[in-house]
Motif scaffolding. Sequence first.
Motif, PDB file in Angstrom:
ATOM      1  N   GLU A 119     -10.689   1.832   5.940  1.00  0.00           N
ATOM      2  CA  GLU A 119     -10.069   0.467   5.747  1.00  0.00           C
ATOM      3  C   GLU A 119      -8.551   0.584   5.307  1.00  0.00           C
ATOM      4  OE1 GLU A 119     -12.807  -1.022   2.743  1.00  0.00           O
ATOM      5  OE2 GLU A 119     -14.057  -1.509   4.294  1.00  0.00           O
ATOM      6  N   ILE A 120      -8.396   1.604   4.256  1.00  0.00           N
ATOM      7  CA  ILE A 120      -6.694   1.894   3.955  1.00  0.00           C
ATOM      8  C   ILE A 120      -6.114   2.317   4.986  1.00  0.00           C
ATOM      9  CG2 ILE A 120      -5.566   3.171   2.329  1.00  0.00           C
ATOM     10  CD1 ILE A 120      -7.854   2.982   0.134  1.00  0.00           C
ATOM     11  N   CYS A 121      -6.461   3.236   5.920  1.00  0.00           N
ATOM     12  CA  CYS A 121      -5.773   3.862   6.894  1.00  0.00           C
ATOM     13  C   CYS A 121      -5.181   2.489   7.741  1.00  0.00           C
ATOM     14  CB  CYS A 121      -6.353   4.608   7.621  1.00  0.00           C
ATOM     15  SG  CYS A 121      -6.512   6.264   6.768  1.00  0.00           S
ATOM     16  N   ARG A 122      -6.117   1.803   8.092  1.00  0.00           N
ATOM     17  CA  ARG A 122      -5.911   0.582   9.199  1.00  0.00           C
ATOM     18  C   ARG A 122      -4.910  -0.405   8.244  1.00  0.00           C
ATOM     19  NH1 ARG A 122     -11.988   0.667  11.499  1.00  0.00           N
ATOM     20  NH2 ARG A 122     -11.273   2.315  13.121  1.00  0.00           N
ATOM     21  N   GLN A 123      -5.162  -0.352   7.013  1.00  0.00           N
ATOM     22  CA  GLN A 123      -4.164  -1.586   6.317  1.00  0.00           C
ATOM     23  C   GLN A 123      -2.915  -0.940   6.408  1.00  0.00           C
ATOM     24  OE1 GLN A 123      -5.587  -2.546   2.455  1.00  0.00           O
ATOM     25  NE2 GLN A 123      -3.974  -3.934   2.246  1.00  0.00           N
ATOM     26  N   VAL A 124      -2.656   0.396   6.145  1.00  0.00           N
ATOM     27  CA  VAL A 124      -1.304   0.798   6.219  1.00  0.00           C
ATOM     28  C   VAL A 124      -0.786   0.869   7.637  1.00  0.00           C
ATOM     29  CG1 VAL A 124      -0.045   3.407   5.851  1.00  0.00           C
ATOM     30  CG2 VAL A 124      -1.943   2.655   4.296  1.00  0.00           C
ATOM     31  N   TRP A 125      -1.546   1.190   8.574  1.00  0.00           N
ATOM     32  CA  TRP A 125      -0.801   1.245   9.842  1.00  0.00           C
ATOM     33  C   TRP A 125      -0.574  -0.172  10.309  1.00  0.00           C
ATOM     34  CZ3 TRP A 125      -5.749   4.222  11.709  1.00  0.00           C
ATOM     35  CH2 TRP A 125      -5.558   5.561  11.239  1.00  0.00           C
ATOM     36  N   ARG A 126      -1.021  -1.253   9.836  1.00  0.00           N
ATOM     37  CA  ARG A 126      -0.766  -2.575  10.096  1.00  0.00           C
ATOM     38  C   ARG A 126       0.420  -2.973   9.202  1.00  0.00           C
ATOM     39  NH1 ARG A 126      -6.422  -3.600   9.582  1.00  0.00           N
ATOM     40  NH2 ARG A 126      -6.022  -4.449   7.566  1.00  0.00           N
ATOM     41  N   ARG A 127       0.970  -2.047   8.341  1.00  0.00           N
ATOM     42  CA  ARG A 127       2.171  -2.161   7.386  1.00  0.00           C
ATOM     43  C   ARG A 127       2.052  -3.564   6.471  1.00  0.00           C
ATOM     44  NH1 ARG A 127       7.367  -3.147   9.193  1.00  0.00           N
ATOM     45  NH2 ARG A 127       8.402  -1.674   7.444  1.00  0.00           N
ATOM     46  N   GLU A 128       0.646  -3.744   6.221  1.00  0.00           N
ATOM     47  CA  GLU A 128       0.448  -4.771   5.141  1.00  0.00           C
ATOM     48  C   GLU A 128       0.873  -3.922   3.750  1.00  0.00           C
ATOM     49  OE1 GLU A 128      -3.509  -5.594   5.500  1.00  0.00           O
ATOM     50  OE2 GLU A 128      -3.223  -6.462   7.584  1.00  0.00           O
ATOM     51  N   LYS A 129       1.056  -4.759   2.695  1.00  0.00           N
ATOM     52  CA  LYS A 129       1.146  -4.002   1.434  1.00  0.00           C
ATOM     53  C   LYS A 129      -0.134  -3.768   0.904  1.00  0.00           C
ATOM     54  CE  LYS A 129       5.232  -6.803  -0.466  1.00  0.00           C
ATOM     55  NZ  LYS A 129       5.639  -7.379  -1.642  1.00  0.00           N
ATOM     56  N   LEU A 130      -0.195  -2.376   0.428  1.00  0.00           N
ATOM     57  CA  LEU A 130      -1.301  -1.709   0.451  1.00  0.00           C
ATOM     58  C   LEU A 130      -1.974  -2.265  -0.882  1.00  0.00           C
ATOM     59  CD1 LEU A 130      -3.685   0.059   1.180  1.00  0.00           C
ATOM     60  CD2 LEU A 130      -2.086   2.085   0.275  1.00  0.00           C
ATOM     61  N   GLN A 131      -3.111  -2.865  -0.910  1.00  0.00           N
ATOM     62  CA  GLN A 131      -3.837  -3.272  -2.034  1.00  0.00           C
ATOM     63  C   GLN A 131      -5.364  -3.137  -1.768  1.00  0.00           C
ATOM     64  OE1 GLN A 131      -1.827  -7.326  -2.222  1.00  0.00           O
ATOM     65  NE2 GLN A 131      -1.953  -6.762  -4.378  1.00  0.00           N
ATOM     66  N   HIS A 132      -5.756  -2.283  -2.399  1.00  0.00           N
ATOM     67  CA  HIS A 132      -7.198  -2.060  -2.060  1.00  0.00           C
ATOM     68  C   HIS A 132      -7.979  -2.032  -3.443  1.00  0.00           C
ATOM     69  CE1 HIS A 132     -10.739  -0.425   0.136  1.00  0.00           C
ATOM     70  NE2 HIS A 132     -11.023   0.590  -0.925  1.00  0.00           N
ATOM     71  N   GLU A 133      -9.291  -2.610  -3.524  1.00  0.00           N
ATOM     72  CA  GLU A 133     -10.201  -2.649  -4.692  1.00  0.00           C
ATOM     73  C   GLU A 133     -11.524  -2.288  -4.070  1.00  0.00           C
ATOM     74  OE1 GLU A 133      -9.556  -2.760  -7.831  1.00  0.00           O
ATOM     75  OE2 GLU A 133      -7.242  -3.352  -7.698  1.00  0.00           O
TER      76      GLU A 133
END
Length: 346
Positions: A119-133
């Motif tokens: 989940e975190i990898c795909r969020q990073v690759w989409r260049r979203e601000k990384l926020q994960h709880e």
Amino acid sequence: MRIGIQAAYAGDFQQTASELKDLESAGLDLAMCAEVYTFDAVSQLGYLAAVTERVELMSGILPIYSRTPALTAMTAAGLDFVSGGRFTLGLGASGPQVIEGWHGVPYDAPLQRTREVVEICRQVWRREKLQHEGKKYSVPLPADQGTGLGKPLKLINTPVRERIPVMLAALGPKNVELAAEIAELWEPIFFMPERAGDVWGDALAAGRAKRDPALGELQVVTGVPVAIGEDAEQLLDAVRPGIALYVGGMGAKGKNFYNDLARRYGFEAEAETVQDLYLAGRKDEAAAALPEELIRATSLIGPESYVAERIAAFAEAGVTTLVLQPLDGSPQGRLRTVETMRRLAG
């Protein structure tokens, strides 16, 4: 059917890279680099990216515990960048012997950690601000666990692809279900086409039922020892020590994923014997105790006509990529193997 090969752990890597260029010309589709307690795979993959043009590059596999999720995402994006969009991120949980014995971190919650890392990898690759709880990872780090100065960041660079393919190595039912749910590719080991459906069919179906259609059809990648020729059967015994190492020596009693797989294939008594012998230091006897049916079914060893039939059996069971482990270890032998497999696989 795609065909791949795994780069050797050791030896002259420049020679390996030079050879890989010849294999690429012969029709190789994929090159994989492993990472256990070896040299890291990333350095080698970056080198291979510079000397190849078409072949897909894959980590096979990076343990999820050895890097932070953000670093895993950065690394994958970097390899995809230097290879021009040819990288596949192969991930796996590895096992407690390596994770706790080499990396010195607890081997806990592999399923949950795998899900969150992806989940975190795909969020990073989409260049979203990384926020994960999540249950295992909180990014940014909560204030009460650090300085309180962390803030959501996004990757500075724009990735070549915002969806880099992810492959998960998995054997147990829950792990396989997760792979079928969230990954583009799944990597089993010791794949036995005639019994794979009995062992993994329910888990694959459960995962596919929750799968995002945007992921496409699940691709299946598995390694196979290969020797092709009229006299190749004499090499069947050469496969025994490697399988015995996994079935007998990886892990401990009650905590060996590969031994569990052999049991689920229906070789309960043989798996017990192999493990007892191996853990007692009687490795040759352990190798000899492996059932021939398991060795034959998980390999491609024999005349061309037989190997062609077995390739069809793997394809019928859902395999889309065969990662070759040529038993002829010479550069000329590996080249002949790739050329023949390319012809037989179509």
